[in-house]
Design a protein around this motif. Structure first.
Motif, PDB file in Angstrom:
ATOM      1  N   GLN A  45       0.807  -1.212   0.000  1.00  0.00           N
ATOM      2  CA  GLN A  45       0.000   0.000   0.000  1.00  0.00           C
ATOM      3  C   GLN A  45       0.845   1.269   0.000  1.00  0.00           C
ATOM      4  N   ASP A  46       2.105   1.154   0.314  1.00  0.00           N
ATOM      5  CA  ASP A  46       3.001   2.308   0.303  1.00  0.00           C
ATOM      6  C   ASP A  46       3.327   2.675  -1.146  1.00  0.00           C
ATOM      7  N   PRO A  47       2.969   3.893  -1.574  1.00  0.00           N
ATOM      8  CA  PRO A  47       3.192   4.253  -2.981  1.00  0.00           C
ATOM      9  C   PRO A  47       4.659   4.446  -3.347  1.00  0.00           C
ATOM     10  N   THR A  48       5.535   4.575  -2.372  1.00  0.00           N
ATOM     11  CA  THR A  48       6.954   4.783  -2.686  1.00  0.00           C
ATOM     12  C   THR A  48       7.707   3.481  -2.929  1.00  0.00           C
ATOM     13  N   SER A  71       7.971  -0.178  -4.827  1.00  0.00           N
ATOM     14  CA  SER A  71       7.533  -0.880  -6.031  1.00  0.00           C
ATOM     15  C   SER A  71       6.867  -2.205  -5.676  1.00  0.00           C
TER      16      SER A  71
END
Length: 80
Positions: A7-10, A12
């Motif tokens: 869920q972390d957009p940073t 991949s």
């Protein structure tokens, strides 16, 4: 377990999935794992002690080198 990381957009998603796949492949090489024990139980043409020592040494080498290779490929080179 990977859902919060994904869920972390940073981070991949492909990198997380690749790391999980690499870790599961490394675990399966060990003679102490279920797959390693099955390999050891079905060995033919070699002594079990010799085969156990060979796959144990191989798994130790992989455990020692795979994190560095993964870091080199995914962090330093940046292959995604």
């Amino acid at each position: 377990m990977a859902a919060p990381i994904l869920q972390d957009p940073t981070i991949s998603a492909i990198g997380v999935i690749t790391a999980i796949c690499i870790a599961s492949a490394i675990v399966d090489l060990s003679p102490i794992s279920t797959n390693g024990a099955l390999l050891l139980a079905n060995v033919q043409g070699l002594k079990e002690r010799v085969f156990f020592r060979q796959i144990l040494i191989f798994s130790i080498v992989i455990i020692a080198t795979a994190p560095g290779i993964a870091w080199l490929v995914f962090v330093l080179i940046g292959i995604r």
